[in-house]
Design a protein around this motif. Structure first.
Motif, PDB file in Angstrom:
ATOM      1  N   GLY A   1      36.980  52.746  52.377  1.00  0.00           N
ATOM      2  CA  GLY A   1      37.968  52.372  51.368  1.00  0.00           C
ATOM      3  C   GLY A   1      37.440  51.388  50.350  1.00  0.00           C
ATOM      4  N   PHE A   2      37.016  50.225  50.804  1.00  0.00           N
ATOM      5  CA  PHE A   2      36.549  49.194  49.879  1.00  0.00           C
ATOM      6  C   PHE A   2      35.224  49.572  49.242  1.00  0.00           C
ATOM      7  CE2 PHE A   2      34.413  44.911  49.293  1.00  0.00           C
ATOM      8  CZ  PHE A   2      35.016  44.657  48.078  1.00  0.00           C
ATOM      9  N   ARG A   3      34.230  49.889  50.055  1.00  0.00           N
ATOM     10  CA  ARG A   3      32.903  50.195  49.502  1.00  0.00           C
ATOM     11  C   ARG A   3      32.891  51.458  48.648  1.00  0.00           C
ATOM     12  NH1 ARG A   3      28.690  48.828  54.351  1.00  0.00           N
ATOM     13  NH2 ARG A   3      28.852  46.556  54.255  1.00  0.00           N
ATOM     14  N   GLY A   4      33.832  52.344  48.858  1.00  0.00           N
ATOM     15  CA  GLY A   4      33.900  53.567  48.067  1.00  0.00           C
ATOM     16  C   GLY A   4      34.771  53.449  46.832  1.00  0.00           C
ATOM     17  N   SER A   5      35.274  52.263  46.558  1.00  0.00           N
ATOM     18  CA  SER A   5      36.237  52.084  45.467  1.00  0.00           C
ATOM     19  C   SER A   5      35.579  51.585  44.179  1.00  0.00           C
ATOM     20  CB  SER A   5      37.310  51.073  45.893  1.00  0.00           C
ATOM     21  OG  SER A   5      36.760  49.762  45.952  1.00  0.00           O
ATOM     22  N   ALA A   6      36.293  51.781  43.085  1.00  0.00           N
ATOM     23  CA  ALA A   6      35.869  51.217  41.805  1.00  0.00           C
ATOM     24  C   ALA A   6      35.896  49.691  41.861  1.00  0.00           C
ATOM     25  CB  ALA A   6      36.775  51.723  40.688  1.00  0.00           C
ATOM     26  N   ALA A   7      36.821  49.138  42.633  1.00  0.00           N
ATOM     27  CA  ALA A   7      36.919  47.679  42.776  1.00  0.00           C
ATOM     28  C   ALA A   7      35.635  47.100  43.375  1.00  0.00           C
ATOM     29  CB  ALA A   7      38.123  47.315  43.641  1.00  0.00           C
ATOM     30  N   TYR A   8      34.994  47.856  44.284  1.00  0.00           N
ATOM     31  CA  TYR A   8      33.747  47.390  44.882  1.00  0.00           C
ATOM     32  C   TYR A   8      32.652  47.255  43.837  1.00  0.00           C
ATOM     33  CZ  TYR A   8      29.690  47.039  47.947  1.00  0.00           C
ATOM     34  OH  TYR A   8      28.537  46.621  48.568  1.00  0.00           O
ATOM     35  N   GLN A   9      32.652  48.111  42.826  1.00  0.00           N
ATOM     36  CA  GLN A   9      31.648  48.010  41.763  1.00  0.00           C
ATOM     37  C   GLN A   9      31.804  46.684  41.012  1.00  0.00           C
ATOM     38  OE1 GLN A   9      29.125  50.181  41.741  1.00  0.00           O
ATOM     39  NE2 GLN A   9      30.232  51.028  43.499  1.00  0.00           N
ATOM     40  N   GLU A  10      33.033  46.266  40.806  1.00  0.00           N
ATOM     41  CA  GLU A  10      33.286  44.974  40.162  1.00  0.00           C
ATOM     42  C   GLU A  10      32.852  43.825  41.080  1.00  0.00           C
ATOM     43  OE1 GLU A  10      34.176  42.304  37.249  1.00  0.00           O
ATOM     44  OE2 GLU A  10      34.026  44.475  37.080  1.00  0.00           O
ATOM     45  N   TRP A  11      33.145  43.935  42.376  1.00  0.00           N
ATOM     46  CA  TRP A  11      32.707  42.962  43.390  1.00  0.00           C
ATOM     47  C   TRP A  11      31.190  42.809  43.317  1.00  0.00           C
ATOM     48  CZ3 TRP A  11      34.826  40.016  47.443  1.00  0.00           C
ATOM     49  CH2 TRP A  11      33.978  39.697  48.503  1.00  0.00           C
ATOM     50  N   LYS A  12      30.481  43.919  43.302  1.00  0.00           N
ATOM     51  CA  LYS A  12      29.019  43.901  43.231  1.00  0.00           C
ATOM     52  C   LYS A  12      28.538  43.174  41.974  1.00  0.00           C
ATOM     53  CE  LYS A  12      26.733  47.682  43.890  1.00  0.00           C
ATOM     54  NZ  LYS A  12      26.271  49.084  44.031  1.00  0.00           N
ATOM     55  N   LYS A  13      29.149  43.479  40.829  1.00  0.00           N
ATOM     56  CA  LYS A  13      28.751  42.829  39.578  1.00  0.00           C
ATOM     57  C   LYS A  13      28.935  41.321  39.644  1.00  0.00           C
ATOM     58  CE  LYS A  13      30.277  46.424  36.579  1.00  0.00           C
ATOM     59  NZ  LYS A  13      31.127  46.758  35.452  1.00  0.00           N
ATOM     60  N   LEU A  14      30.019  40.899  40.282  1.00  0.00           N
ATOM     61  CA  LEU A  14      30.306  39.468  40.368  1.00  0.00           C
ATOM     62  C   LEU A  14      29.374  38.729  41.326  1.00  0.00           C
ATOM     63  CD1 LEU A  14      34.213  39.472  40.462  1.00  0.00           C
ATOM     64  CD2 LEU A  14      32.779  38.351  38.746  1.00  0.00           C
ATOM     65  N   LEU A  15      28.968  39.361  42.438  1.00  0.00           N
ATOM     66  CA  LEU A  15      28.341  38.615  43.529  1.00  0.00           C
ATOM     67  C   LEU A  15      26.913  39.000  43.904  1.00  0.00           C
ATOM     68  CD1 LEU A  15      31.399  38.409  45.945  1.00  0.00           C
ATOM     69  CD2 LEU A  15      30.590  36.678  44.325  1.00  0.00           C
TER      70      LEU A  15
ATOM     71  N   SER B   1      43.172  42.586  47.452  1.00  0.00           N
ATOM     72  CA  SER B   1      44.102  43.627  47.008  1.00  0.00           C
ATOM     73  C   SER B   1      43.834  44.986  47.657  1.00  0.00           C
ATOM     74  CB  SER B   1      44.017  43.773  45.478  1.00  0.00           C
ATOM     75  OG  SER B   1      42.779  44.358  45.111  1.00  0.00           O
ATOM     76  N   MET B   2      42.817  45.071  48.501  1.00  0.00           N
ATOM     77  CA  MET B   2      42.408  46.360  49.057  1.00  0.00           C
ATOM     78  C   MET B   2      43.255  46.768  50.263  1.00  0.00           C
ATOM     79  SD  MET B   2      40.102  47.184  46.940  1.00  0.00           S
ATOM     80  CE  MET B   2      39.709  48.726  47.728  1.00  0.00           C
ATOM     81  N   LYS B   3      43.437  48.075  50.406  1.00  0.00           N
ATOM     82  CA  LYS B   3      44.147  48.625  51.558  1.00  0.00           C
ATOM     83  C   LYS B   3      43.416  48.224  52.839  1.00  0.00           C
ATOM     84  CE  LYS B   3      45.233  52.978  53.867  1.00  0.00           C
ATOM     85  NZ  LYS B   3      44.589  52.584  55.104  1.00  0.00           N
TER      86      LYS B   3
ATOM     87  N   THR C   1      40.965  48.403  59.892  1.00  0.00           N
ATOM     88  CA  THR C   1      40.062  49.374  60.509  1.00  0.00           C
ATOM     89  C   THR C   1      38.679  49.263  59.877  1.00  0.00           C
ATOM     90  OG1 THR C   1      40.446  51.172  58.930  1.00  0.00           O
ATOM     91  CG2 THR C   1      41.990  51.006  60.810  1.00  0.00           C
ATOM     92  N   LEU C   2      37.682  49.778  60.548  1.00  0.00           N
ATOM     93  CA  LEU C   2      36.329  49.816  60.004  1.00  0.00           C
ATOM     94  C   LEU C   2      36.293  50.650  58.729  1.00  0.00           C
ATOM     95  CD1 LEU C   2      33.316  49.138  60.301  1.00  0.00           C
ATOM     96  CD2 LEU C   2      33.092  51.180  61.733  1.00  0.00           C
ATOM     97  N   ALA C   3      36.989  51.772  58.719  1.00  0.00           N
ATOM     98  CA  ALA C   3      37.011  52.646  57.542  1.00  0.00           C
ATOM     99  C   ALA C   3      37.620  51.964  56.329  1.00  0.00           C
ATOM    100  CB  ALA C   3      37.761  53.935  57.864  1.00  0.00           C
ATOM    101  N   ASP C   4      38.564  51.046  56.538  1.00  0.00           N
ATOM    102  CA  ASP C   4      39.133  50.313  55.403  1.00  0.00           C
ATOM    103  C   ASP C   4      38.041  49.573  54.640  1.00  0.00           C
ATOM    104  OD1 ASP C   4      41.812  51.101  55.745  1.00  0.00           O
ATOM    105  OD2 ASP C   4      42.213  49.435  57.112  1.00  0.00           O
ATOM    106  N   HIS C   5      37.046  49.074  55.356  1.00  0.00           N
ATOM    107  CA  HIS C   5      35.943  48.382  54.700  1.00  0.00           C
ATOM    108  C   HIS C   5      34.870  49.348  54.221  1.00  0.00           C
ATOM    109  CE1 HIS C   5      32.083  45.913  54.834  1.00  0.00           C
ATOM    110  NE2 HIS C   5      32.691  45.634  53.702  1.00  0.00           N
ATOM    111  N   THR C   6      34.331  50.138  55.148  1.00  0.00           N
ATOM    112  CA  THR C   6      33.148  50.939  54.847  1.00  0.00           C
ATOM    113  C   THR C   6      33.429  52.112  53.919  1.00  0.00           C
ATOM    114  OG1 THR C   6      33.451  52.247  56.859  1.00  0.00           O
ATOM    115  CG2 THR C   6      32.020  50.299  56.999  1.00  0.00           C
TER     116      THR C   6
END
Length: 101
Positions: free
Chosen positions: A65-79, A31-33, A58-63
């Motif tokens: 956008g995704f890693r700086g998002s609240a969604a990434y915190q949920e990803w971390k909790k899951l994995l 679901s991430m940009k 783009t690299l920034a979309d990952h490093t």
């Protein structure tokens, strides 16, 4: 397009649970940009090893956008509790490809 590559060493007795958690986590990342696609592949020779391939616009979309998002915190909790050791993540850009882009 940027290809994110991570070799995942999952704790030996937790591979089944990891795969189930990854199905949930797939909903988050997809679901991430800037997300294009991903693959999780299981190693045939090393039972608790996986490779994660994620394609980003783009690299920034990952490093950023995704890693700086609240969604990434949920990803971390899951994995993240499944990994031992914690994986290194690298990014690649196509030099040559036989596939259409």
């Amino acid at each position: 397009m940027i290809l994110e590559v991570a070799i995942l060493q999952v704790k030996a007795d937790q591979t089944h649970d990891f795969e189930q958690s990854f199905q949930q986590a797939s909903q988050i990342i997809s679901s991430m940009k800037g997300y294009i696609s991903h693959e999780l592949q299981h190693c045939l020779e090393v039972d608790n090893q996986y490779i994660l391939l994620v394609r980003w616009e783009t690299l920034a979309d990952h490093t950023e956008g995704f890693r700086g998002s609240a969604a990434y915190q949920e990803w971390k909790k899951l994995l993240h509790h499944y990994y031992d050791p914690f994986p290194a993540v690298h990014h690649y850009q196509i030099v040559e490809s036989s596939q259409s882009q």
